[in-house]
Design a protein around this motif. Structure first.
Motif, PDB file in Angstrom:
ATOM      1  N   VAL A 251       0.860  -1.173   0.000  1.00  0.00           N
ATOM      2  CA  VAL A 251       0.000   0.000   0.000  1.00  0.00           C
ATOM      3  C   VAL A 251       0.901   1.228   0.000  1.00  0.00           C
ATOM      4  O   VAL A 251       1.862   1.307   0.771  1.00  0.00           O
ATOM      5  CB  VAL A 251      -0.907   0.004   1.261  1.00  0.00           C
ATOM      6  CG1 VAL A 251      -1.803   1.218   1.270  1.00  0.00           C
ATOM      7  CG2 VAL A 251      -1.727  -1.272   1.334  1.00  0.00           C
ATOM      8  N   ASP A 252       0.602   2.205  -0.878  1.00  0.00           N
ATOM      9  CA  ASP A 252       1.419   3.412  -0.894  1.00  0.00           C
ATOM     10  C   ASP A 252       1.031   4.336   0.260  1.00  0.00           C
ATOM     11  O   ASP A 252       0.115   4.043   1.029  1.00  0.00           O
ATOM     12  CB  ASP A 252       1.364   4.116  -2.255  1.00  0.00           C
ATOM     13  CG  ASP A 252       0.039   4.805  -2.542  1.00  0.00           C
ATOM     14  OD1 ASP A 252      -0.830   4.891  -1.647  1.00  0.00           O
ATOM     15  OD2 ASP A 252      -0.134   5.271  -3.688  1.00  0.00           O
ATOM     16  N   ARG A 253       1.702   5.452   0.377  1.00  0.00           N
ATOM     17  CA  ARG A 253       1.471   6.327   1.530  1.00  0.00           C
ATOM     18  C   ARG A 253       0.102   6.998   1.526  1.00  0.00           C
ATOM     19  O   ARG A 253      -0.327   7.572   2.522  1.00  0.00           O
ATOM     20  CB  ARG A 253       2.572   7.370   1.639  1.00  0.00           C
ATOM     21  CG  ARG A 253       2.642   8.318   0.474  1.00  0.00           C
ATOM     22  CD  ARG A 253       3.786   9.265   0.660  1.00  0.00           C
ATOM     23  NE  ARG A 253       3.981  10.050  -0.546  1.00  0.00           N
ATOM     24  CZ  ARG A 253       4.776  11.062  -0.620  1.00  0.00           C
ATOM     25  NH1 ARG A 253       5.482  11.425   0.429  1.00  0.00           N
ATOM     26  NH2 ARG A 253       4.905  11.718  -1.741  1.00  0.00           N
ATOM     27  N   HIS A 254      -0.593   6.928   0.382  1.00  0.00           N
ATOM     28  CA  HIS A 254      -1.946   7.481   0.302  1.00  0.00           C
ATOM     29  C   HIS A 254      -3.017   6.414   0.507  1.00  0.00           C
ATOM     30  O   HIS A 254      -4.203   6.701   0.415  1.00  0.00           O
ATOM     31  CB  HIS A 254      -2.149   8.166  -1.050  1.00  0.00           C
ATOM     32  CG  HIS A 254      -1.161   9.254  -1.314  1.00  0.00           C
ATOM     33  ND1 HIS A 254      -1.128  10.440  -0.610  1.00  0.00           N
ATOM     34  CD2 HIS A 254      -0.127   9.319  -2.179  1.00  0.00           C
ATOM     35  CE1 HIS A 254      -0.140  11.187  -1.040  1.00  0.00           C
ATOM     36  NE2 HIS A 254       0.491  10.524  -1.996  1.00  0.00           N
ATOM     37  N   GLY A 255      -2.593   5.171   0.748  1.00  0.00           N
ATOM     38  CA  GLY A 255      -3.528   4.095   0.999  1.00  0.00           C
ATOM     39  C   GLY A 255      -3.960   3.320  -0.232  1.00  0.00           C
ATOM     40  O   GLY A 255      -4.795   2.431  -0.135  1.00  0.00           O
ATOM     41  N   ALA A 256      -3.398   3.661  -1.402  1.00  0.00           N
ATOM     42  CA  ALA A 256      -3.764   2.949  -2.628  1.00  0.00           C
ATOM     43  C   ALA A 256      -3.029   1.608  -2.693  1.00  0.00           C
ATOM     44  O   ALA A 256      -1.832   1.536  -2.428  1.00  0.00           O
ATOM     45  CB  ALA A 256      -3.402   3.791  -3.847  1.00  0.00           C
TER      46      ALA A 256
END
Length: 53
Positions: A13-18
């Motif tokens: 998961v990336d830092r934006h939650g994607a």
């Protein structure tokens, strides 16, 4: 290694939650007299195919 149990096949998961996919491979450097060093995590069908054989 606990790293294999704890990381392999887990969701990235990336830092934006994607969601970015799953960890399909782990690259480590083996060094004489020292613990292995994590170099990279791999994702994608090529890394998965190498695991399956």
């Amino acid at each position: 290694m606990d790293l294999v149990r704890d990381v392999l096949d887990k969701q990235l998961v990336d830092r934006h939650g994607a969601k970015m996919g799953r960890v399909d491979g782990i690259v480590a450097e083996l060094r004489p007299g020292r613990p292995p060093e994590l170099i990279a995590v791999e994702t994608g069908s090529v890394a998965m195919a190498r695991r399956i054989g």
